[in-house]
Design a protein around this motif. Structure first.
Motif, short mmCIF file in Angstrom:
data_model
loop_
_atom_site.label_atom_id
_atom_site.label_comp_id
_atom_site.label_asym_id
_atom_site.label_seq_id
_atom_site.Cartn_x
_atom_site.Cartn_y
_atom_site.Cartn_z
N ARG A 514 18.48 15.04 15.59
CA ARG A 514 19.70 14.33 15.21
C ARG A 514 19.55 13.90 13.75
O ARG A 514 18.60 13.18 13.41
CB ARG A 514 19.92 13.11 16.10
N ILE A 515 20.45 14.31 12.89
CA ILE A 515 20.35 13.96 11.47
C ILE A 515 20.91 12.56 11.28
O ILE A 515 22.13 12.35 11.25
CB ILE A 515 21.11 14.96 10.58
N THR A 516 20.02 11.60 11.21
CA THR A 516 20.42 10.19 11.04
C THR A 516 19.85 9.59 9.76
O THR A 516 20.35 8.58 9.28
CB THR A 516 19.95 9.35 12.24
N GLU A 517 18.78 10.19 9.23
CA GLU A 517 18.11 9.61 8.08
C GLU A 517 18.28 10.51 6.86
O GLU A 517 17.64 11.57 6.76
CB GLU A 517 16.61 9.43 8.37
N PRO A 518 19.15 10.13 5.91
CA PRO A 518 19.28 10.95 4.70
C PRO A 518 18.00 10.94 3.88
O PRO A 518 17.25 9.96 3.89
CB PRO A 518 20.43 10.29 3.96
N GLY A 519 17.76 12.03 3.20
CA GLY A 519 16.57 12.09 2.35
C GLY A 519 16.16 13.53 2.08
O GLY A 519 16.81 14.48 2.53
N VAL A 520 15.08 13.67 1.35
CA VAL A 520 14.52 14.97 1.00
C VAL A 520 13.14 15.04 1.64
O VAL A 520 12.26 14.25 1.30
CB VAL A 520 14.42 15.15 -0.53
N TRP A 521 12.97 15.99 2.55
CA TRP A 521 11.76 16.00 3.36
C TRP A 521 11.14 17.39 3.40
O TRP A 521 11.84 18.39 3.50
CB TRP A 521 12.07 15.56 4.80
#
Length: 585
Positions: A514-521
């Motif tokens: 589930r995409i809940t945390e924005p960021g670059v990973w």
């Protein structure tokens, strides 16, 4: 000599207004790690290695869930860059603290945005209320992680869900006779030069190199783990190996797995453990009573490598009494199974409900196809493209802040291309999506297949299994019926045969997220050789506005190598004026 105030850290928070603070010389971090490069004896041989606080493994760090802590990492090396990654921790609120190459902080060539020699960086770590578990920290630059690492334990604020009398750590690592530089240069050379197989699998930094003469082995110390009779112990297994996929067992003792990658599971009994690079488990071991011991006080812990062309077999000891003279057995006391394909897949259950998304909730499927390309050099590609240490020229997070379109993935193009934006070699996704991520193993251009231990930064994923051939979503959903997948951050992409046709599917591993945390990973194989050879890529979760929660002026120091007060020219002649900033709410 170090000059302060140094480095930059920022907390991205959605809770209230952010206030800027500057660390000066009076700031006292919660923990200090000093990284050096020096000779150390491992496996009874001397090797020039990158170490944390002068030891390997580095010091065990213990914190409590719900805490926020600062860890200052000094780079005391004179000629090498450094980052530190906190393996398994979600760094959604602290993206600049993830310590990952070119995603947020570091690279090795042409050296943008790591911790330069004679500088330090303050990492801000927040431990969520449900993050109690087993982790580790390691450098994410080149091959340094083979020795620049140590255990990281997050404890509960209250009583853990399982009762036990004590804890023991089994820290698995590889030993190579060649140095990090020799290995890294060989992996990137044309013609390609392989690192060779591991010379030893160490337990807690101790073991025997397979290059030693038989006469030298008897003097080489083995790890001993002391226990008392009639007790229950929590053994924390940490897969800090660079290459080795390890099978291990305890002579005369069974185990019950209760944790995988930082998440508690329902208890699963097993006679052996199988640990890939980057994986962590906890298992309960009940020691024998005095009557059951019948005078025996020492039991062998036996390790063996799997899925490699040569077998390494090593030992440690479970000791019920004072340590005494130890000789390595001439005949293996245990018979370990061959690779168990899908070990514990579909068996582990979360201890508490974890909001697992069904197939009907999946909004998009992304397939990451991995293949080895043999052409003078040897590289690993994802969807036909290898990771390049020289691309992008700036970390993705920096490109987002500078609105540099050359480094920002195009979502529409990526969706049309199966998930990957070829221009930036990144996989974008929008907040609110439910992705099914399939990592597909395929035959090399020579037809060979390999095993991979895949690690996801940023967030734990729901592991929905693995299998041979090509992924079939509906067949796997049927297999999932009645199960409750756990969250993981590192799982194994098996090979089900050693050779197939070039490009033919040879096994898969599937995740949901589930995409809940924005960021670059980052997402990469945790076999360090494969990672260096191109087997890694980047996820960009959320739109630019989702990710950039703080205005550019407040993170300005992150956007230049060495901080906002030094130019590259100044740094090349010894400027050490990095700023130290963090955000507090």
């Amino acid at each position: 000599m170090f000059f302060g105030p140094l480095a930059i850290l920022t907390r991205l928070s959605t809770l209230g207004a952010a206030k800027l603070h500057v660390h000066d010389r009076s700031f006292v971090p919660d923990q200090i790690l000093r990284v050096t490069a020096q000779n150390i004896t491992q496996g009874c041989l001397s090797r020039y290695s990158v170490l944390v606080n002068g030891t390997f493994p580095g010091p065990e760090l213990r914190f409590q869930e719900g805490q926020t802590r600062w860890i200052r990492v000094y780079n005391d090396m004179s000629d090498k860059n450094l980052t530190m990654h906190w393996h398994g921790l979600s760094m959604a609120a602290y993206p600049f603290s993830d310590g990952t190459p070119q995603a947020s902080q570091a690279s090795i060539n042409p050296f943008p945005w790591p911790i330069p020699p004679a500088h330090y960086f303050d990492y801000e770590l927040h431990f969520e209320s449900d993050q109690a578990g087993t982790y580790f920290y390691h450098s994410h630059v080149g091959f340094q992680g083979v020795s620049c690492s140590g255990p990281l334990i997050i404890e509960e604020r209250t009583r853990p869900p399982y009762d036990y009398d004590g804890e023991r750590t089994v820290y698995l690592s590889d030993f190579f006779n060649e140095t990090d530089t020799e290995i890294s240069e060989g992996l990137a050379a044309n013609p390609f030069v392989w690192s060779g197989e591991t010379n030893a699998v160490l337990i807690n930094g101790m073991g025997v190199s397979n290059t030693l003469a038989q006469s030298d082995i008897s003097s080489c110390p083995l790890a001993t783990i002391a226990v008392q009779p009639g007790k229950k112990y929590r053994f924390r297994f940490i897969g800090a190996t660079a290459l080795s996929f390890v099978s291990l067992a305890f002579e005369g003792h069974n185990l019950s797995v209760i944790e995988a990658d930082g998440g508690y599971t329902k208890s699963v009994n097993t006679s052996f453990m199988q640990v890939g690079p980057g994986q962590r488990y906890s298992a309960l071991l009940t020691t024998k009573t005095c009557d059951e011991l019948q005078g025996q006080r020492r039991f062998w812990i036996q390790t063996e490598t799997r899925e490699r062309p040569t077998l390494y077999r090593g030992y440690a000891l479970l000791v019920y009494s004072d340590e005494c003279d130890i000789q390595v057995p001439t005949t293996p006391p245990l018979t370990l199974p061959n690779t168990t394909l899908g070990w514990l897949d579909y068996e582990l259950r979360p201890l508490a409900p974890n909001d697992f998304p069904s197939l009907n909730e999946v909004t998009r499927r992304v397939t990451i196809t991995v293949q080895m390309i043999v052409n003078g050099t040897i590289t690993w590609t994802e969807n036909g493209l290898p990771w390049l240490w020289t691309f992008p020229s700036k970390p993705y997070l920096v490109n987002l802040y500078e609105h540099d379109e050359s480094g920002i993935p195009n979502y529409t193009s990526a969706v049309a291309n199966g998930g990957m934006d070829d221009r930036t070699r990144a996989f974008p996704a929008k907040v609110g999506e439910v992705l099914e991520i399939v990592i597909q193993n395929t035959g090399a251009t020579s037809g060979g297949l390999d095993v991979h231990s895949f690690h996801a930064h940023g967030a734990h994923v729901y592991d929905v299994g693995a299998g041979n051939g090509t992924y079939d979503a509906y067949a796997n959903e049927e297999r999932l019926r009645g199960t409750h997948p756990v969250k993981r951050d590192t799982t194994v992409l098996y090979r089900y045969e050693t050779k197939t046709n070039p490009g033919a599917d040879g096994g898969w591993r599937a995740w949901r997220l589930r995409i809940t945390e924005p960021g670059v990973w980052m997402i990469h194989c945790h076999t360090l050789q494969h990672m260096i050879m191109g087997m890694q890529t980047v996820w960009v979760f959320g739109d630019t506005a989702d990710i950039l929660k703080l205005p550019k002026p407040q993170v300005e120091g992150y956007l230049n190598y060495g901080g906002g007060e030094c130019s590259l020219i100044e740094l090349s002649v010894g400027c050490q004026c990095l700023r130290q900033v963090h955000m507090a709410t």
